[in-house]
Scaffold this active site. Structure first.
Site, PDB file in Angstrom:
ATOM      1  N   GLY A   1       0.836  -1.210   0.000  1.00 48.73           N
ATOM      2  CA  GLY A   1       0.000   0.000   0.000  1.00 48.73           C
ATOM      3  C   GLY A   1       0.861   1.245   0.000  1.00 48.73           C
ATOM      4  O   GLY A   1       0.514   2.273   0.601  1.00 48.73           O
TER       5      GLY A   1
ATOM      6  N   GLY B   1      -0.168   5.169  -0.597  1.00 54.11           N
ATOM      7  CA  GLY B   1      -1.147   5.865   0.243  1.00 54.11           C
ATOM      8  C   GLY B   1      -0.507   7.069   0.923  1.00 54.11           C
ATOM      9  O   GLY B   1       0.536   7.569   0.486  1.00 54.11           O
TER      10      GLY B   1
ATOM     11  N   LEU C   1       1.161   7.378   3.666  1.00 54.07           N
ATOM     12  CA  LEU C   1       2.366   7.252   4.483  1.00 54.07           C
ATOM     13  C   LEU C   1       3.520   6.496   3.841  1.00 54.07           C
ATOM     14  O   LEU C   1       4.667   6.607   4.299  1.00 54.07           O
ATOM     15  CB  LEU C   1       2.001   6.549   5.806  1.00 54.07           C
ATOM     16  CG  LEU C   1       0.933   7.260   6.625  1.00 54.07           C
ATOM     17  CD1 LEU C   1       0.559   6.436   7.840  1.00 54.07           C
ATOM     18  CD2 LEU C   1       1.406   8.646   7.042  1.00 54.07           C
TER      19      LEU C   1
ATOM     20  N   ARG D   1      -1.293   0.554  -7.721  1.00 53.59           N
ATOM     21  CA  ARG D   1      -1.390   1.752  -8.575  1.00 53.59           C
ATOM     22  C   ARG D   1      -0.055   2.046  -9.247  1.00 53.59           C
ATOM     23  O   ARG D   1       0.984   1.567  -8.805  1.00 53.59           O
ATOM     24  CB  ARG D   1      -1.843   2.943  -7.738  1.00 53.59           C
ATOM     25  CG  ARG D   1      -3.316   2.864  -7.405  1.00 53.59           C
ATOM     26  CD  ARG D   1      -3.753   4.027  -6.574  1.00 53.59           C
ATOM     27  NE  ARG D   1      -3.313   3.903  -5.183  1.00 53.59           N
ATOM     28  CZ  ARG D   1      -3.384   4.880  -4.292  1.00 53.59           C
ATOM     29  NH1 ARG D   1      -3.862   6.049  -4.643  1.00 53.59           N
ATOM     30  NH2 ARG D   1      -2.986   4.693  -3.056  1.00 53.59           N
TER      31      ARG D   1
ATOM     32  N   TYR E   1     -13.861  -0.408   8.929  1.00 53.71           N
ATOM     33  CA  TYR E   1     -12.439  -0.086   9.135  1.00 53.71           C
ATOM     34  C   TYR E   1     -12.033  -0.416  10.574  1.00 53.71           C
ATOM     35  O   TYR E   1     -11.043  -1.121  10.817  1.00 53.71           O
ATOM     36  CB  TYR E   1     -12.252   1.398   8.843  1.00 53.71           C
ATOM     37  CG  TYR E   1     -10.894   1.982   9.143  1.00 53.71           C
ATOM     38  CD1 TYR E   1      -9.744   1.484   8.548  1.00 53.71           C
ATOM     39  CD2 TYR E   1     -10.773   3.088   9.996  1.00 53.71           C
ATOM     40  CE1 TYR E   1      -8.499   2.069   8.804  1.00 53.71           C
ATOM     41  CE2 TYR E   1      -9.550   3.671  10.246  1.00 53.71           C
ATOM     42  CZ  TYR E   1      -8.412   3.151   9.654  1.00 53.71           C
ATOM     43  OH  TYR E   1      -7.197   3.734   9.904  1.00 53.71           O
TER      44      TYR E   1
ATOM     45  N   LYS F   1      -9.595  -3.419  12.027  1.00 61.06           N
ATOM     46  CA  LYS F   1      -8.371  -3.099  12.759  1.00 61.06           C
ATOM     47  C   LYS F   1      -8.337  -3.756  14.149  1.00 61.06           C
ATOM     48  O   LYS F   1      -7.267  -4.124  14.633  1.00 61.06           O
ATOM     49  CB  LYS F   1      -8.186  -1.581  12.856  1.00 61.06           C
ATOM     50  CG  LYS F   1      -7.779  -0.946  11.521  1.00 61.06           C
ATOM     51  CD  LYS F   1      -6.455  -1.481  10.995  1.00 61.06           C
ATOM     52  CE  LYS F   1      -6.009  -0.830   9.710  1.00 61.06           C
ATOM     53  NZ  LYS F   1      -4.697  -1.326   9.224  1.00 61.06           N
TER      54      LYS F   1
HETATM   55  N1  SER Z   1      -7.275   8.788   9.589  1.00 65.62           N
HETATM   56  C1  SER Z   1      -8.108   7.643   9.793  1.00 65.62           C
HETATM   57  C2  SER Z   1      -9.483   7.891   9.354  1.00 65.62           C
HETATM   58  O1  SER Z   1      -9.913   9.018   9.510  1.00 65.62           O
HETATM   59  C3  SER Z   1      -8.135   7.249  11.240  1.00 65.62           C
HETATM   60  O2  SER Z   1      -7.176   6.300  11.462  1.00 65.62           O
HETATM   61  O3  SER Z   1     -10.147   7.015   8.907  1.00 65.62           O
END
Ligand code: SER
Length: 375
Positions: free
Chosen positions: A64, A67, A69, A92, A197, A201
């Site tokens: 990834g 993205g 980071l 990508r 999400y 996690k």
């Molecule tokens: N930046 C992320 C989000 O807003 C939170 O980990 O989904």
């Protein structure tokens, strides 16, 4: 039916379905572990850190990588370990400046065989797994989020366990939910998030810790706050407003915020986040009392951020057009995280507070003259 159909489409598009189910899996366990049947104790896992000393530099893969980071992390790691020892990957196509700055590969985390090939052919020893859909993007496409965030994680965990990699996977403030303590949220507490999400996690944290205890996988995880970066954009997060406010303030002097003025959330400047990531990966295994740590730097609301921007740009105007889906997500997240364990165990310390963050971001977006004048 519709969801299954969509999921199948996504899985095919992403090259999934290539896992040799029959040969590789027996009784639900990866075959390579059946021969070494006794589970490793946590202490057994420390051999991973002993094997990365001296000239034996890590060979790094980042999934990834395009993205928010990945490129920044690759830059940091390349300074430390050498350009050719850090491979960025994504599905990508990379822009020129990324492609020509170091090794880049196509890697789809849903393609298990390809992941193994990359790890073997490049003798990878450290893996940073950044492929994931964030909170808002995940709610917009739950089947895709489930595929990337859960199935992709399964592949990465298995590859990492099989080849004895040190594995970093980020978690998030989104792993907390409305029944978690909010001010602050401790490392260990109730976690019942309401987004795919967040659920994925929490699962990541638990599966990583399970593989650590069961197979001795050297899994390391940080719960990131909202990350604010200057030269890379987040995609589909609830905290994205705190990135977008800066270019908008510079370009037009105005910003329309999709969260309420009072929505207070934990945030961190990207440089602190990447340094924390490298520090926890570098930490001796015996210093880690946990495998998943909160890290904290600052907390602010849109209103407080706007006040700080106003100190530099006195004509700046913020308005609010609240997105109810995003606001509900923000309301379910903590306002701040208790990161005392990270500070105690491996010496975590943030550098950037709100004033430094705002000055840095405005300067980056080209306001040097105006910021200097305001001071
Ligand atoms: N930046 C992320 C989000 O807003 C939170 O980990 O989904």
């Amino acid at each position: 039916m519709q969801i299954i159909g969509m999921l199948r489409h996504v899985a095919m598009a992403c090259g999934a379905g290539q896992r040799p189910l029959c040969s590789r899996w027996t009784s639900g366990l990866p075959v390579r572990f059946l021969g070494t049947s006794s589970p490793q104790s946590p202490a057994d896992a420390s051999f991973h850190s002993a094997s990365f000393s001296g000239a034996d530099r890590p060979q790094v893969l980042i999934t990834g990588g395009l993205g928010q980071l990945g490129v920044g992390l690759a830059n940091l790691l390349r300074k430390r370990f050498g350009k050719d020892n850090v491979i960025l990957s994504d599905i990508r196509k990379p822009p020129d400046h990324v492609f020509y700055s170091g090794p880049f590969l196509y890697a789809d985390v849903l393609d298990y065989k390809r992941l193994r090939e990359i790890v073997v052919n490049n003798r990878i020893t450290w893996l940073f797994h950044y492929s994931a859909l964030l909170s808002a993007a995940g709610e917009a496409n739950v089947p895709l989020a489930r595929a990337v965030n859960v199935t992709g994680l399964h592949n990465v965990l298995d590859v990492a366990a099989e080849y004895h990699l040190r594995l970093f996977v980020p978690s998030t403030i989104g792993a907390f939910g409305p029944t978690s303590p909010r001010n602050p949220a401790p490392d260990l507490c109730t976690q019942r998030p309401r987004t795919i999400y967040g659920v994925s996690k929490v699962y990541t944290e638990l599966m990583g810790e399970y593989y650590y205890h069961r197979y001795g996988l050297d899994f390391r995880c940080l719960r990131y706050p909202g990350i604010i970066s200057a030269d890379s954009q987040p995609g589909g997060g609830t905290t994205d407003y705190a990135v977008q406010i800066f270019p908008d303030a510079i370009r037009s002097g105005k910003f329309e915020c999709n969260l309420k003025a009072s929505a207070r959330l934990p945030m961190m400047y990207v440089q602190d986040c990447l340094r924390a990531t490298l520090e926890v990966m570098d930490a001796p295994a015996e210093s880690l009392s946990m495998r998943t740590y909160n890290i904290n730097a600052m907390s602010f609301s849109p209103e407080e951020l706007a006040q700080e921007v106003l100190k530099h740009l006195p004509e700046f105007q913020i308005s609010y057009n609240v997105d109810p889906v995003l606001q509900a997500i923000a309301d379910s997240w903590p306002m701040t995280l208790d990161d005392s364990s990270a500070r105690k165990d491996w010496g975590w310390k943030h550098d950037f507070d709100l004033p430094e963050l705002v000055t840095t971001m405005l300067n980056f977006h080209g306001s040097d003259t105006r910021v200097a004048q305001a001071n």
